[in-house]
Design an enzyme around this catalytic site. Structure first.
Site, PDB file in Angstrom:
ATOM      1  N   TRP A 127       0.859  -1.186   0.000  1.00 16.92           N
ATOM      2  CA  TRP A 127       0.000   0.000   0.000  1.00 16.92           C
ATOM      3  C   TRP A 127       0.895   1.236   0.000  1.00 16.92           C
ATOM      4  O   TRP A 127       1.767   1.374   0.865  1.00 16.92           O
ATOM      5  CB  TRP A 127      -0.879  -0.032   1.244  1.00 16.92           C
ATOM      6  N   ASP A 208      -0.688  -5.422   9.145  1.00 14.43           N
ATOM      7  CA  ASP A 208      -1.758  -4.505   8.745  1.00 14.43           C
ATOM      8  C   ASP A 208      -2.902  -5.364   8.219  1.00 14.43           C
ATOM      9  O   ASP A 208      -2.793  -5.978   7.156  1.00 14.43           O
ATOM     10  CB  ASP A 208      -1.246  -3.544   7.667  1.00 14.43           C
ATOM     11  N   ALA A 210      -6.536  -4.898   7.114  1.00 15.97           N
ATOM     12  CA  ALA A 210      -7.541  -3.887   6.781  1.00 15.97           C
ATOM     13  C   ALA A 210      -8.786  -4.475   6.138  1.00 15.97           C
ATOM     14  O   ALA A 210      -9.769  -3.754   5.945  1.00 15.97           O
ATOM     15  CB  ALA A 210      -6.934  -2.838   5.844  1.00 15.97           C
ATOM     16  N   LYS A 243     -13.572  -1.021   6.001  1.00 19.15           N
ATOM     17  CA  LYS A 243     -14.074  -1.860   4.912  1.00 19.15           C
ATOM     18  C   LYS A 243     -15.128  -2.838   5.393  1.00 19.15           C
ATOM     19  O   LYS A 243     -16.236  -2.878   4.849  1.00 19.15           O
ATOM     20  CB  LYS A 243     -12.920  -2.627   4.243  1.00 19.15           C
TER      21      LYS A 243
END
Length: 393
Positions: A127, A208, A210, A243
């Site tokens: 990312w 991470d 997400a 999300k």
């Protein structure tokens, strides 16, 4: 004073969004923006979120600050969602943050406070904001190979070779599931080998996560994170609610630090200190909605059912796009799309081919050929497939 400022590099995804908005063509397709969209191109409010908001509207009686670490009930609910019983709750320090980005930023800050010379190993690709934040903080970084663009799969051998050069105490930044931008995930066997490597070399993982629930299921998507956290003495985890709860603008996230003994309290105190320095008290509205949903059996069941529909819808779109490309090319070149997970995949196109898709076909994607699968529908899949074949042939 301000005349001394220098122009900062433009965010490529935000610039792409503006180009899409300015494009007058009615046939344009947006596959660049990183948010979930339904078949109508809309990002809806989930049913359970709307119900929780109505409940909280009637119950909320103050707008005073929450604690520096956020509401304890939110922290407990999110630690359970991500880690379940893989580690003891007493071994997890946690703070609420403004979104997953806030969690990532605070995690990097904590690393810098604890070990300023530790190198952060980042997947290539990753990312973009990972790199941007690390660069801004002046933290030493190196990349490890991750994605094979030719096959659309993880380059695990390259990843192992690169991480074998890491020094004790270095930090390995990992995507817990639904790798962004590639969509290619490690298998659980590969995760196990990675854990052994990190144990042998005394490397510190930062995960991470997400997109929990967007890949194969809430527990399935958290399995790798739970394995790492239960196998190593220290793990940092940045999790986002944007999300899987669809509450992007509420900026709801959490940073967790798995540690042992007195280190848990030390991590908790320093994480709270970081919150105070950066924004004092974290936002609460989104966190409150998440807490209500996760603590109410009916709301949780409805949320999980809608999340399953979202996940299955993206899997169906993946399969349909891979199938249409196979039909048009009479090859298995793009079969990997059906095996990827989450919102994103990399097509393996060149920047020139991506530009041709934009200029000639009004199809917008990031320059590295990352597409947002959720930006497609049954009508646009044939259009995209035909355009890909045309530019790639």
């Amino acid at each position: 004073m301000f005349e001394a400022l220098q122009e900062q590099p433009k965010d490529k995804i935000l610039a792409l969004m503006q180009m899409y908005r300015d494009d007058p063509r009615m046939t344009k397709i947006d596959l660049g923006v990183g948010v979930y969209k339904n078949a109508d191109g809309h990002t809806p409010i989930m049913r359970a979120v709307k119900t929780a908001e109505q409940q909280w509207w009637n119950r909320e009686d103050t707008k005073t600050y929450v604690g520096l670490a956020g509401d304890p009930a939110f922290n407990d609910a999110m630690v359970d969602l991500v880690l379940s019983d893989s580690v003891m709750r007493d071994n997890v320090a946690s703070i609420a943050t403004p979104g997953g980005t806030g969690a990532v930023r605070q995690g990097f800050e904590l690393i810098r406070m604890a070990s300023s010379k530790a190198v952060i190993w980042v997947s290539d690709p990753t990312w973009p904001n990972h790199i941007s934040i690390l660069k801004y903080l002046g933290m030493p970084t190196r990349t490890y190979r991750y994605f094979n663009a030719q096959t659309g799969t993880v380059n695990f051998e390259g990843m192992r070779q690169d991480l074998s050069e890491a020094k004790p105490g270095d930090v390995v930044l990992l995507h817990g599931c639904c790798h962004n931008p590639t969509g290619a995930n490690l298998t659980m066997d590969q995760w196990g080998q990675l854990v052994t490597l990190m144990q042998d070399k005394d490397l510190k993982p930062m995960i991470d996560i997400a997109y929990q629930g967007f890949g194969d299921g809430l527990d399935e998507d958290a399995a790798a994170t739970r394995l790492v956290a239960s196998s190593l003495p220290e793990t940092l985890i940045a999790a986002s609610c944007s999300k899987n709860f669809g509450i992007y603008r509420e900026r709801t996230g959490i940073l967790m630090a798995v540690a042992q003994g007195e280190s848990v309290k030390m991590a908790q105190d320093n994480m709270a200190f970081l919150n105070r320095q950066n924004y004092s008290f974290p936002p609460d509205h989104g966190a409150r909605l998440v807490t209500l949903i996760l603590s109410d059996d009916n709301l949780r069941a409805d949320w999980q059912a809608e999340l399953k529909d979202v996940r299955n819808g993206m899997l169906r779109l993946r399969t349909a796009l891979a199938g249409e490309l196979k039909r048009l090319t009479n090859s298995d070149r793009f079969d990997f799309l059906a095996n990827h997970r989450g919102m994103f995949s990399r097509l393996g196109l060149t920047t020139d081919q991506v530009e041709t898709l934009r200029s000639d076909h009004a199809i917008y994607m990031v320059g590295d050929s990352r597409i947002n699968i959720a930006g497609l529908n049954d009508d646009t899949i044939p259009v995209l497939a035909k355009a890909i074949v045309k530019v790639a042939s």
